[in-house]
Design a protein around this motif. Sequence first.
Motif: not given
Length: 621
Positions: A186-203
Motif C-alpha cells: 500500500x505504501x509503494x502504491x501510494x508513493x507511485x500514485x503521488x509520483x505520477x500525479x506530479x508527472x514524475x514517471x518511471x523510465x
Amino acid sequence: MRGNEEQITDSEERKRRIRERYKGVDADELDFIPAREKETIHQKDVIRRVAVYARVSTDDPNQTSSYELQKNHYNDFVNSHPNWQLVKIYADEGISGTQLAHRDSFMEMIRDCESGKIDMIVTKSVSRFARNIVDCIKIERDLKKMNPPVGVFFETENIFTLDEDCEVMLSIMAMMAQEESHTKSEIMNASIEMRFRRGIFLTPALLGYDVDENGDLVINEDEAKIVRLIFYMYLDGYTCQEIADTLTEFGQSTKKGNTVWSPGSILQILQNERHCGDVLARKTWTPSYLDHKSRKNKKDRNQYRKKNHHDAIISRDDFIAVQRLISNAKYGNKGFLPELRVVPEGFLKGFVTINPRWAGFKTEDYYEACDSVNGADCESFGQTSDIEARSGDFDLRGYEVARAQFFDIPKLTVTFSIHDVKFSAVAIHKIEKCQHIELLIHPRKRIFAVRKTSKYNRNNMQWAKIHNGNLVPREISGAAFLPTLFKLFSWNEKCKYRMIGRLCGKDADAILLFDLRDMEVLIPTDAVATDSGEAGMTPIMGSPKSVLAYPETWADTFGNNYYVQAQADEFTQLADTENWNPNAEGRPYKESDLCPTGTEERRGNIASLLNQMKREAENGI
C-alpha cells in the motif's frame, strides 16, 4: 409414590458404584512405561541433518551484503551445534516471499525434505520463510506429517514447529508477516500514485533511448534507426514475424543485447507510446499483493498521460496509424486509414457502407456520415399523407397487408446475432450468381440494404458458398462491426434479431431491403423472465433454446394499413427512374484525421535503413 422411592434408590446405587470404580487401584500394582521425550531443538544427543533457508526480496546489488551475511551467519550457527550436520544452504535472491511459484531454492529444499535428506530447517524469521499465512501453515503441517517429521526453527521468534504449542504463535507471526507485506504494498502504491500525479514517471530501459543522469530519456541514434525501421515496415504491410526475421538476419541487437528477435518483442515496441514522445503511466496494475500478477488496467486505477514528455523517434500520426492496424489485424483489415463511406445520391442516398474489418467506428460516426448527405431529409420518413378517394377507385381504408411472418412459406430473411449475420436461402437466390455482397445501413430510417459487389471491394462480405454446384448461405463473421450495430439500435447482445426483406430491382441492379422496425426477436430461454420478456416484445412461441417474440403493436393487427404500405418512402422512390442508381459508390464523409508518413517516403526510408544494416552486417560492425 412407592415407584419414585425405588427410582431414587437405584440412582444412588449407580452413583456409589461409579465412585468405587474411579478410586482406582494401588500404584504399586501397575508397571509404568515412560513415553519417549518430545524432541526439542536443544537436545544434544540427537544428530540432526540441517538445512538453512535464506532469502532477500530484491536482486538489487545493494542487497548482496544482506544475502551474504545471512549465509555466513548460519554457517557459524550450525557449526556451533556439535550434533548438527549442515546439508545445504538454500537461498533465493530477488524473490518475493508472498508466493512460492518462483522460489526455486525453497521448492528444492521441500523436495529434499520429502526425500528424507533433511531433519530440520533453520531460517531467520517467519517473514523470510513465507509472507503468506496460508502457505506458511500448510508447509509447516506438511513437514510435520512426514516420517520422520521435519521441524522448522525460526531464530528471531524462537519457534520450533515440532513443539506442541507452536502453531498458535506461528499463525500469529505469519499473519503479521503477511500484513507487513500488505502495508508495504500500500505504501509503494501510494508513493507511485503521488509520483505520477506530479508527472514524475518511471523510465525503464527502452530500445531507442538512453537515460541521462537526470533520469530523462535521450535518443540513442544507433538504436533509433531500428525503431524507425520497425514502424515503417509495419505500416508498409510487413508482419511482426517478417520484421523479426529481418532484424535477426542483419544481426541487429535488442535492448538486452540479444540478436534473435521474436514477434512478441516487435509488438511490444510497436505498442509503446514512448517512441512518439508520450508517456502513459500505469498501463497495468496488480490486483493482489499475494500473487503479484499484473493485469491490463481497464480504468481499475488512475492513469496519467503526458504528451511531448521527451523527444520522439517516430511521429504521433505514425504511432496512431500503427495502433489502428494492430487493433484490427485480427479482423483481416489491411489499411490503417479506414473510411466510413456514405452513398451521396440515388435510391441509397444516405446509406452508410459497413466496413467488416474495422472495429474503431462508433455509433455517432454512422449518424454523422448519414447526415452529411441527407441533412433533414429523414425527418418526414414514416409519415403518410391523407388519402383522397376518387370516383371509380376501390376504397381500401381499413384493409391491411398481411405480414409474411404469419405465413408458413420460405422467407427472404436476415438474422443478426452479436457474432454473425446469416441470410436465408431465399435471400441468397434473389441476387443470382452472387457470393459477395456489400451491406449498407441507414441509421435514421433503420433500414438495411444488400447489394452485389466483387470480392475485390474492400468492404465485401461473403454471404454464400458453392456446395455441389449450388449457392448455399454462409455465416458472415461480424466481430468487428456487430457490437457497434447492436449499440446503434439498442439491441440486447444475448438475443438474435430476424427481419423479412424484399427485393427491389433486378439483375445487376437488384437490392434487398430489410426494415428494422418490423422484426422478430429470438430470446434465449435462460434469459427470459417468467413475468417479462424483451422490452417492447411479446413472446409468441418457443423452442428448447429460445423464445420467439414480436412487437406489441402486432398484437391487434395482421399487417400494415394498405395505404401506409403503399406510401413507404423507400419503395415509392423506385418510380423515379432518374434517381434510382442503386450502384452509386459511397464516398468518405469526412477528411482523415491522420497524416502518416507517405508511401513513397516510407518505402524510401525502409530501403535506406535496410541497406545501411546490410553494410554493417557485412563489415562486422
